[in-house]
Design an enzyme around this catalytic site. Sequence first.
Site, mmCIF file in Angstrom:
data_model
loop_
_atom_site.group_PDB
_atom_site.id
_atom_site.type_symbol
_atom_site.label_atom_id
_atom_site.label_comp_id
_atom_site.label_asym_id
_atom_site.label_seq_id
_atom_site.Cartn_x
_atom_site.Cartn_y
_atom_site.Cartn_z
ATOM 1 N N LYS A 13 0.822 -1.220 0.000
ATOM 2 C CA LYS A 13 0.000 0.000 0.000
ATOM 3 C C LYS A 13 0.855 1.270 0.000
ATOM 4 O O LYS A 13 0.616 2.189 -0.764
ATOM 5 C CB LYS A 13 -0.921 0.054 1.242
ATOM 6 C CG LYS A 13 -1.866 -1.115 1.393
ATOM 7 C CD LYS A 13 -2.813 -0.917 2.562
ATOM 8 C CE LYS A 13 -2.150 -0.821 3.926
ATOM 9 N NZ LYS A 13 -1.459 -2.041 4.379
ATOM 10 N N ARG A 88 -9.478 0.860 8.710
ATOM 11 C CA ARG A 88 -9.022 -0.499 9.005
ATOM 12 C C ARG A 88 -10.088 -1.291 9.749
ATOM 13 O O ARG A 88 -9.869 -2.458 10.069
ATOM 14 C CB ARG A 88 -7.775 -0.427 9.877
ATOM 15 C CG ARG A 88 -6.468 -0.714 9.134
ATOM 16 C CD ARG A 88 -5.361 -0.445 10.112
ATOM 17 N NE ARG A 88 -4.138 -1.126 9.850
ATOM 18 C CZ ARG A 88 -3.059 -0.540 9.333
ATOM 19 N NH1 ARG A 88 -3.108 0.703 8.939
ATOM 20 N NH2 ARG A 88 -1.945 -1.209 9.206
ATOM 21 N N ARG A 123 12.057 -5.375 4.671
ATOM 22 C CA ARG A 123 11.627 -3.979 4.511
ATOM 23 C C ARG A 123 12.510 -3.041 5.321
ATOM 24 O O ARG A 123 12.894 -3.325 6.447
ATOM 25 C CB ARG A 123 10.177 -3.830 4.976
ATOM 26 C CG ARG A 123 9.703 -2.387 4.930
ATOM 27 C CD ARG A 123 8.224 -2.283 4.800
ATOM 28 N NE ARG A 123 7.534 -2.476 6.047
ATOM 29 C CZ ARG A 123 6.206 -2.308 6.180
ATOM 30 N NH1 ARG A 123 5.488 -1.970 5.122
ATOM 31 N NH2 ARG A 123 5.618 -2.504 7.328
ATOM 32 N N ARG A 156 11.461 -1.294 10.936
ATOM 33 C CA ARG A 156 10.356 -0.943 11.828
ATOM 34 C C ARG A 156 10.233 -1.984 12.930
ATOM 35 O O ARG A 156 10.312 -3.180 12.666
ATOM 36 C CB ARG A 156 9.047 -0.904 11.030
ATOM 37 C CG ARG A 156 8.735 0.446 10.472
ATOM 38 C CD ARG A 156 7.556 0.426 9.554
ATOM 39 N NE ARG A 156 6.348 -0.157 10.126
ATOM 40 C CZ ARG A 156 5.161 -0.089 9.542
ATOM 41 N NH1 ARG A 156 5.037 0.535 8.383
ATOM 42 N NH2 ARG A 156 4.113 -0.628 10.097
ATOM 43 N N ARG A 167 -0.145 -8.934 13.395
ATOM 44 C CA ARG A 167 -0.744 -7.932 12.502
ATOM 45 C C ARG A 167 -1.557 -8.597 11.383
ATOM 46 O O ARG A 167 -2.591 -8.089 10.971
ATOM 47 C CB ARG A 167 0.345 -7.017 11.923
ATOM 48 C CG ARG A 167 0.946 -6.089 12.990
ATOM 49 C CD ARG A 167 2.259 -5.488 12.550
ATOM 50 N NE ARG A 167 2.116 -4.569 11.450
ATOM 51 C CZ ARG A 167 3.079 -4.295 10.573
ATOM 52 N NH1 ARG A 167 4.258 -4.881 10.680
ATOM 53 N NH2 ARG A 167 2.866 -3.442 9.619
HETATM 54 P P1 AMP Z 1 0.869 0.815 9.058
HETATM 55 O O1 AMP Z 1 2.083 1.666 8.904
HETATM 56 O O2 AMP Z 1 -0.272 1.257 8.202
HETATM 57 O O3 AMP Z 1 1.176 -0.664 8.911
HETATM 58 O O4 AMP Z 1 0.357 1.031 10.562
HETATM 59 C C1 AMP Z 1 1.194 0.725 11.660
HETATM 60 C C2 AMP Z 1 0.377 0.620 12.928
HETATM 61 O O5 AMP Z 1 -0.289 1.860 13.188
HETATM 62 C C3 AMP Z 1 -0.740 -0.409 12.918
HETATM 63 O O6 AMP Z 1 -0.276 -1.720 13.220
HETATM 64 C C4 AMP Z 1 -1.662 0.138 14.013
HETATM 65 O O7 AMP Z 1 -1.140 -0.103 15.310
HETATM 66 C C5 AMP Z 1 -1.573 1.638 13.754
HETATM 67 N N1 AMP Z 1 -2.597 2.076 12.768
HETATM 68 C C6 AMP Z 1 -2.373 2.637 11.557
HETATM 69 N N2 AMP Z 1 -3.526 2.922 10.925
HETATM 70 C C7 AMP Z 1 -4.519 2.524 11.769
HETATM 71 C C8 AMP Z 1 -5.939 2.533 11.700
HETATM 72 N N3 AMP Z 1 -6.596 3.008 10.621
HETATM 73 N N4 AMP Z 1 -6.632 2.048 12.769
HETATM 74 C C9 AMP Z 1 -5.997 1.599 13.867
HETATM 75 N N5 AMP Z 1 -4.667 1.539 13.994
HETATM 76 C C10 AMP Z 1 -3.917 2.002 12.958
#
Ligand code: AMP
Length: 213
Positions: A13, A88, A123, A156, A167
């Site tokens: 994404k 999400r 990554r 990360r 996740r």
């Molecule tokens: P990402 O970088 O999109 O993989 O997001 C990393 C982390 O941020 C996720 O594992 C969640 O803990 C938090 N997070 C990001 N976007 C959301 C969302 N829309 N709802 C809830 N938690 C989020």
Amino acid sequence: MRLILLGAPGAGKGTQADNICRRFSIPAISTGNIIREAVAGSTPMGLAAKSYLDEGKLVPDHVVIGIIRDRLAQSDCEKGFILDGFPRTVPQAEALEEMGVTIDRVIAFHVEDEAIIRRLSGRRVCSDCAATYHLEYNPSKLEGYCDRCGGELVIRKDDDPAVVTRRLAVYQEQTAPLLGYYSEKGILRTVVGQEKVEDTTALTMAALETETV
Ligand code: AMP
């Protein structure tokens, strides 16, 4: 164009959001990046979100809904935007509708779990501008440093294999229902993520150009 990118962590994404953002000159909004910045800056929201992030759990809906409400009110979103990582959960999608936001397209990236685990283990992200790379599939020109800003590339914390497993489970339980939600609205297109980034980019651009189903 108002666009949502859906998909499991590591499905591509963020990389595709970058490409679309440059092609269409609209901002890419990553709730994950906004939350990570808040954690790094030890803001009250960051401090509250940190444990969720570290454990691979979702941050509570009301927190991310607030983040998106504020971000979409900024003037650079007037001509459109790409949401990477939001919504999400179904309540987050409903909140977006309640804000009066009309979404034109939802692109869902599909990648098998095994490939995701391989991807996330390689990554690397820029510690300054959050650009993403992969040691094998999308390496930076100078190992360890960002092509765009020269920042240091780091792993990360939530790309640790144990957290990745959590996740992926969270995605299946809480986010995958959004596929049905947007499919019913007739605005969902699915892109099967390819090994080569440029192949996924070509499929993504084609999905943006074709009619929604
Ligand atoms: P990402 O970088 O999109 O993989 O997001 C990393 C982390 O941020 C996720 O594992 C969640 O803990 C938090 N997070 C990001 N976007 C959301 C969302 N829309 N709802 C809830 N938690 C989020």
